[in-house]
Enzyme design. Structure first.
Site, PDB file in Angstrom:
ATOM      1  N   ILE B 477       0.983  -1.252  -0.097  1.00  0.00           N
ATOM      2  CA  ILE B 477       0.134   0.108  -0.169  1.00  0.00           C
ATOM      3  C   ILE B 477       1.004   1.128   0.139  1.00  0.00           C
ATOM      4  O   ILE B 477       0.473   2.266   0.241  1.00  0.00           O
ATOM      5  CB  ILE B 477      -0.678  -0.142   1.089  1.00  0.00           C
ATOM      6  CG1 ILE B 477      -0.200  -0.401   2.525  1.00  0.00           C
ATOM      7  CG2 ILE B 477      -1.995  -0.889   1.049  1.00  0.00           C
ATOM      8  CD1 ILE B 477      -1.433  -0.439   3.546  1.00  0.00           C
ATOM      9  N   ILE B 656      14.910  -2.598  10.447  1.00  0.00           N
ATOM     10  CA  ILE B 656      14.734  -1.514   9.809  1.00  0.00           C
ATOM     11  C   ILE B 656      15.443  -2.507   8.578  1.00  0.00           C
ATOM     12  O   ILE B 656      16.707  -2.428   8.014  1.00  0.00           O
ATOM     13  CB  ILE B 656      15.804  -0.168   9.540  1.00  0.00           C
ATOM     14  CG1 ILE B 656      14.889   0.323  11.013  1.00  0.00           C
ATOM     15  CG2 ILE B 656      15.096   0.742   8.372  1.00  0.00           C
ATOM     16  CD1 ILE B 656      13.419   0.686  10.890  1.00  0.00           C
ATOM     17  N   LYS B 728       9.450  -4.661  13.725  1.00  0.00           N
ATOM     18  CA  LYS B 728       8.631  -4.048  14.405  1.00  0.00           C
ATOM     19  C   LYS B 728       7.274  -2.893  13.196  1.00  0.00           C
ATOM     20  O   LYS B 728       8.329  -2.852  12.221  1.00  0.00           O
ATOM     21  CB  LYS B 728       8.197  -2.571  15.584  1.00  0.00           C
ATOM     22  CG  LYS B 728       8.963  -3.357  15.959  1.00  0.00           C
ATOM     23  CD  LYS B 728       8.974  -2.298  17.717  1.00  0.00           C
ATOM     24  CE  LYS B 728      10.020  -2.912  18.833  1.00  0.00           C
ATOM     25  NZ  LYS B 728       9.532  -1.814  19.991  1.00  0.00           N
ATOM     26  N   VAL B 730       6.218  -0.061  11.189  1.00  0.00           N
ATOM     27  CA  VAL B 730       6.668   2.242  11.177  1.00  0.00           C
ATOM     28  C   VAL B 730       5.127   2.140  10.278  1.00  0.00           C
ATOM     29  O   VAL B 730       5.579   3.231  10.889  1.00  0.00           O
ATOM     30  CB  VAL B 730       7.982   2.563  10.285  1.00  0.00           C
ATOM     31  CG1 VAL B 730       8.852   1.261  11.399  1.00  0.00           C
ATOM     32  CG2 VAL B 730       7.732   1.404   8.970  1.00  0.00           C
ATOM     33  N   GLU B 732       2.260   3.523  10.372  1.00  0.00           N
ATOM     34  CA  GLU B 732       0.946   4.323  11.474  1.00  0.00           C
ATOM     35  C   GLU B 732       1.818   4.921  12.583  1.00  0.00           C
ATOM     36  O   GLU B 732       1.378   5.989  12.859  1.00  0.00           O
ATOM     37  CB  GLU B 732       0.374   3.676  12.177  1.00  0.00           C
ATOM     38  CG  GLU B 732      -0.274   2.608  11.109  1.00  0.00           C
ATOM     39  CD  GLU B 732      -1.239   2.290  11.039  1.00  0.00           C
ATOM     40  OE1 GLU B 732      -2.498   3.166  11.451  1.00  0.00           O
ATOM     41  OE2 GLU B 732      -1.865   0.926  10.818  1.00  0.00           O
TER      42      GLU B 732
END
Ligand SMILES: Cc1cc2nc3c(=O)[nH]c(=O)nc-3n(C[C@H](O)[C@H](O)[C@H](O)COP(=O)(O)OP(=O)(O)OC[C@H]3O[C@@H](n4cnc5c(N)ncnc54)[C@H](O)[C@@H]3O)c2cc1C
Lengths: 333, 770
Positions: B477, B656, B728, B730, B732
């Site tokens: 998205i 990341i 993890k 990122v 939002e």
């Protein structure tokens, strides 16, 4: 969008004759027309495109002594960038620069610009008529609805939609004249008479004093010390690409310590392009102290009428005047 | 069940902060070559246009379609009069299903919100369809009661307690803790209706072929959309295919299945031809969901040492009359700091507007605006520095259940952000710092977004030329999912990145959960790793066979790197091993199921599209990403224009994989935060309960000139508890602290505390003049 006939005349007299026919509308840059046609606010049966008219004056910016003539088909971009306009009437250039976007300014013409319609959402979407029964014309705005962007000057109890344009405020301030050619020949009109105050309308849809078929050919501006020392202040919710919540086209001419001439046009706060003559009166012949400027700003809004969400436009409009006049006062020259 | 992963570089083959590879689909999108769902040509397609009812309540008592049917080329006027009665109602997302709202088509003549579609006209051309739609005339029987437009309207019903759906969060005695606090702030904060407006509009092309249904529509959830259509039309999921190779933005607006998709499919079934329906920008305000209005009553306490001690947070939020959509904001605020006592409650108010839903950080944006503003008020009241107070209130233990955080780098983010921003604490008195005639204010707020995870499934195919294809019925998205999948496969299989392609956006590919809640990338990469390891294991088996190049070696200790397979000190080019495989390709399906999830969740995913969420807290841990936002605002003391000349965000989100796409995600969130705080508001007409500024000309978002300087700092963080790579989400995180940081900066600039979003010039004006 509904089907329509499209015509692209090359002569002004023919265009005026065709535009006088029932259901006809003039089309210049199309940036207002296309929007409103898609929104089904305008449903012309005939579209008379005037961008191919051959008369050269329509596309010219001309200076004749102290007279500045802006052709109606000059684009916003062209006028904003013009060296004479920048030097002789900077407020005109700035009011165009701060309007719309680069793309729009290249398409849109000065004639079309002054005839843009209110951005009031109730006007731009005719389907509101099914749920809101109103006696007023469609472009009135909604005293009981969302009206944060509505006007506080030139309103009636039921009419508050604001005139959104920027350029018109500098024309109003500078006492410009509109040149018009219609099926019955040419005439001219003070610019501030072009738009009809809601209270003065003879029919709900009488937005301007142009008769059927009449085409704006030019704007004439008398150049003076007050046009030379002028500026346009536009106050808006974001840094670009937004209509004015309040704006002020201002010109100032000094004679020693006192104001010889002052011109104030106000945008975003009035139902039509607005010249703040009462405020001008307060300052003329006075020293432009902070207090005098404040008094002038207050005089401009003495007759203001506010609605649910737009009361802020009175102090905001006053401060916009104060900002414009302070900038001019503190300017060299 | 707990599990710890070895996320070291040695084990994963990946650095903690990965290469800044540009977006895989970036060039294609900016050069106009991307084929979006509405672009794909389908031969023989008919076009459809919607007829909308202007009223928010009432019943359609008559529809006159004669004039529409007389328009040349019109094939069908679909309305409740000829809509089939046997279509299944698909549960809404809020009740564990897949749809946006329980209004799913023309099942009944009842109106639930203004601009609700009540008929669909299908014609040979879009022009004829629209002409037909214009000519459909409706009679609406007015309801006895006027519609309720807003939770703030006088006529709004009482707020309904929903503790049976979202349990209240209670720990300690909050009243006692507040009464013994040295400083207490008690205030109400509110947020408005907002709409996401991705650039790509909603559209659906539906085609029935051999008893099956093919639908092209932008979607964040290929598998869920397939499941919804299968349920609605009584088909096996295998009979439904949903395609959307690329999406032009989602932000939650395309997470769930909307009524227009069902309508297009039903119309296509009736006319026996493919039907394409695309919606206008205006329609985007009512076809999908929105951020609901909300109101937050807070009481926050601080002790004499400047530590936050108690929080009482009561959240009230808009929902529609037909559906309850609870967004659990207080679940997060009550866990944000090391509170001694908390109470968090949630309630709903039903209005006659459409069902709300997910808009980038749905629960967090409103709830953290309230919390982080209130903390700022406490700092002002106690004369303390807002960064110091947050640092002093940081805790490595979640305060409600006493769970440890899997990792929590809030303090590092606050320190790093303060350093980069040049935070020097607050000026003594607000409204005293100026620059170029403008009032300058600085504000800070913490950011957090919980970690969700769902089962993920991926297919990896290694070809004879060492080309790799990664496929998943997931969606990119805009977050760079394509990138991380290819980067991950290249690293695990030891081949150059250029060898790897990714294939997403088709429900025929491996089933997956929704690309929402910032969970997709982290979940999918685990599945890619699993699939790649299976590929390596298969190759190792082949290589170590009797006649294989590594005959006799232990296949379990095979490793691959730089296009070679090695066992001990023997190695062989990978390509030679692949050549020995029957058919010359290896294709493996990998999956990843979050440690504490039900292992059956993949079956559920496949059949129902269900996305088993592992949330915020598990039996053993609390899980979240954290960050800190620092903002400078300028306020013109004469015109009251509010601008944001610069902002710094520091965030920690585990490993990341791609520094560039991560930075872009966080930056996009921060920029959106400027809009959310200062610009965005869907206005609603108080009489008609209808959205007024449903148009990008009148609904403002920031333009380039509004965001001159944005700095994103990534704080390194290792988290071994979440997934095999220590990642993890990122997507939002970047927006969650922004509104409060801006409101706090506006206070610092002007001395005016504004508790209602959006913050506009008139509010500052009013505050400064009184
Ligand atoms: C997104 C957007 C943002 C904008 N922002 C701003 C802004 O910030 N400030 C601002 O001032 N404006 C703004 N505008 C309005 C824009 O400036 C006007 O649409 C434009 O100037 C109109 O000129 P045009 O040549 O395109 O007129 P057209 O659309 O062709 O015509 C407009 C009207 O004038 C009539 N007309 C045109 N020429 C003549 C003529 N010579 N004689 C008689 N009648 C004529 C037409 O019949 C029509 O009714 C914005 C517009 C858009 C779409």
């Amino acid at each position: 969008m509904d089907p329509f006939f499209y015509e692209r005349p090359t002569e002004l007299t023919r265009a005026a004759a065709r535009a006088a026919e029932p259901g006809a509308m003039i089309y210049a840059g199309g940036t207002t027309m296309l929007d409103l046609m898609k929104h089904k606010v305008y449903a012309p049966e005939r579209v008379i495109d005037i961008t191919r008219l051959r008369e050269p004056g329509l596309r010219e910016i001309r200076r004749d002594g102290d007279l500045l003539v802006l052709g109606a088909l000059v684009t916003m971009h062209q006028a904003a960038e013009d060296a004479t306009v920048k030097a002789e009437a900077p407020a005109i250039s700035e009011s165009l620069w701060l309007a719309a976007t680069q793309q729009l300014r290249h398409m849109a013409t000065l004639g079309g610009n002054v005839l843009q319609r209110t951005r009031d959402p109730y006007f731009r979407d005719p389907s509101w008529q099914a749920v809101l029964t109103r006696n007023d014309p469609r472009d009135s705005g909604e005293p009981e609805g969302a009206n944060r962007l509505g006007a506080v000057l030139g309103t009636t109890e039921t009419f508050l939609a604001s005139y959104p344009g920027d350029f018109a405020q500098s024309l109003a301030a500078f006492g410009a004249t509109v040149e018009i050619t219609g099926p019955d020949g040419a005439r001219s009109l003070p610019f501030t008479d072009l738009h009809v105050l809601p209270a003065d309308r003879e029919a709900p849809d009488q937005v301007t004093r142009l008769a059927p078929g009449e085409i704006i050919t030019a704007f004439r501006v008398d150049l003076s010390p007050a046009t030379r020392r002028s500026t346009y202040i536009k106050v808006r919710d974001r840094s670009s690409y937004a209509f004015a919540n309040a704006s002020c086209a201002a010109g100032l001419a000094m004679e020693g310590e006192t104001v010889a001439d002052v011109r104030l046009g106000l945008g975003g706060v009035a139902t039509v392009p607005w010249r703040a003559t009462a405020a001008e009166e307060v300052l003329r012949g006075e020293r432009p102290t902070d207090d005098a400027i404040k008094a002038a700003a207050e005089a401009a809004f003495a007759d203001a009428r506010t609605f649910h969400h737009n009361a802020f436009k009175v102090p905001l409009g006053q401060n916009t005047i104060r900002r414009a006049l302070t900038v001019l006062r503190d300017m060299e020259g | 069940m707990t599990r710890t992963y070895d996320i070291s570089e040695a084990a994963t083959g990946l650095p903690m902060i990965g290469a800044p590879e540009p977006r895989y689909d970036g060039r294609m999108k900016v050069t106009g070559q991307a084929v979006y769902a509405a672009d794909a040509p389908v031969s023989g397609t008919l076009h459809a246009a919607l007829v909308l009812a202007p009223q928010a309540r009432g019943t359609v008592s008559a529809i006159d379609a004669a004039a529409a049917e007389a328009v040349p080329g019109v094939r069908l006027v679909l309305s409740h009069l000829n809509y089939p009665s046997d279509l299944e109602a698909v549960p809404t997302f809020a009740t564990g299903g897949t749809t946006q709202a329980s209004w799913q088509g023309f099942e009944s003549p009842e109106l639930h919100f203004a601009q609700q579609p009540v008929a669909l006209v299908v014609a040979d051309t879009i022009q004829n369809a629209r002409e037909g739609a214009k000519l459909v005339s409706l009679t609406v029987a007015d309801p006895a009661e006027a519609p309720v437009a807003s939770i703030f309207a006088e006529a709004a019903p009482e707020a309904r307690d929903i503790s049976d759906v979202i349990p209240n969060v209670v720990a300690g005695d909050v009243d006692a803790a507040l009464s013994s606090a040295a400083h207490v702030v008690e205030a109400r904060y509110t947020t408005p209706f907002q709409h996401h407006n991705p650039i790509e509009l909603y559209a659906t092309t539906a085609e029935w072929r051999d008893g099956g249904l093919i639908v092209q529509c932008p979607s964040q959830w290929m598998t869920g959309t397939r499941a919804a259509l299968a349920t609605k039309f009584g088909l096996a999921v295998e009979r439904v295919r949903v395609i959307a190779a690329v999406t032009g933005g989602g932000f939650g607006s395309k997470a769930t299945v909307m009524a227009h998709t069902f309508l297009a499919a039903q119309a296509a079934r009736m006319v026996g031809r493919p039907v394409k329906l695309y919606l206008s920008r205006h329609d985007m305000w009512t076809a999908g969901s929105h951020r609901p209005e909300s109101s937050h009553d807070l009481r926050v306490g601080m002790d004499a040492e400047g530590r936050l001690t108690a929080l009482d947070h009561a959240q009230v939020q808009q929902t529609s009359r037909m559906d309850d959509v609870p967004l659990p904001g207080t679940e997060m605020t009550t866990r944000m700091y090391g509170w001694n006592a908390v109470r968090g409650t949630n309630a709903l108010v039903s209005t006659d507007t459409n069902t709300p839903g997910f808009m980038r950080s749905p629960a967090e944006v409103p709830a953290f605006f309230a919390l982080e503003s209130a903390i700022d008020e406490l700092c002002v009241a106690s004369g303390r520095d807002p960064v110091e107070v947050r640092l002093a209130s940081d805790s490595m233990t979640e305060p409600v259940e006493g769970l440890p955080w899997t990792s929590r780098s809030l303090a590092e983010c606050l320190r790093r952000g303060a350093e980069v921003f040049g935070w020097e604490g607050r000026s003594e008195r607000p409204g005293t710092r100026t620059r170029d005639g403008l009032l300058i204010g600085h504000g800070v707020a913490s950011a957090m977004y919980p970690i969700y995870a769902s089962a993920a499934v991926v297919d990896v195919r290694l070809g004879s030329d060492l080309s790799v294809r990664v496929s998943a019925g997931a969606q990119d998205i805009g977050g760079g999912t394509y990138n991380v999948l290819t980067q991950m496969a290249a690293a695990t299989l030891g081949v150059p990145l250029a060898n790897v392609t990714a294939e997403l956006g088709d429900s025929d590919l491996a089933p997956n959960g929704v690309a929402g809640g910032s969970r997709q990338t982290a979940s999918l990469t685990g599945a890619v790793k699993d699939a790649c390891e299976k590929v390596i294991a298969e190759l190792a088996q082949v290589a170590t066979k009797e006649d294989g190049p590594l005959a006799g070696a232990d296949p379990a200790s095979a490793t691959v790197a730089d296009g070679k397979m090695s066992i001990g000190d023997r190695s062989v080019p990978l390509q030679e091993v692949v050549a020995l495989v029957p058919f010359g390709v290896v294709k493996m399906r990998g999956s990843w199921i979050p440690a504490s999830a039900d292992p059956k969740s993949i079956m559920d995913l496949y059949r129902r599209g269900a996305t088993s969420l592992i949330g915020f807290t598990t039996d053993t841990h609390a899980r979240s990403s954290f960050g800190a936002n620092f903002v400078e605002v300028s306020v013109d003391p004469v015109t009251f224009e509010i601008r944001v000349p610069r902002m710094v965000g520091a965030f920690a989100a585990g490993r990341i994989l791609n520094e560039m796409t991560t930075r872009s995600q966080l930056m996009g969130g921060m920029i959106w935060g400027v809009g959310s705080a200062l610009h965005e508001q869907t206005e609603v007409d108080p009489r008609a309960a209808r959205f007024v500024n449903a148009d990008l000309g009148e609904y403002f978002v920031p333009v380039n000139a509004d965001v001159p300087e944005v700095a994103v700092e990534i704080v390194p963080e290792e988290d071994p508890h979440i997934n095999p790579l220590g990642m993890k989400g990122v997507g939002e995180l970047g927006i969650t602290g922004m509104a409060a940081a801006i409101a706090n900066a506006v206070y610092d600039a002007t001395g005016v505390r504004l508790r209602d979003l959006p913050i506009r010039m008139e509010h500052v004006l009013q505050g400064m003049q009184t």
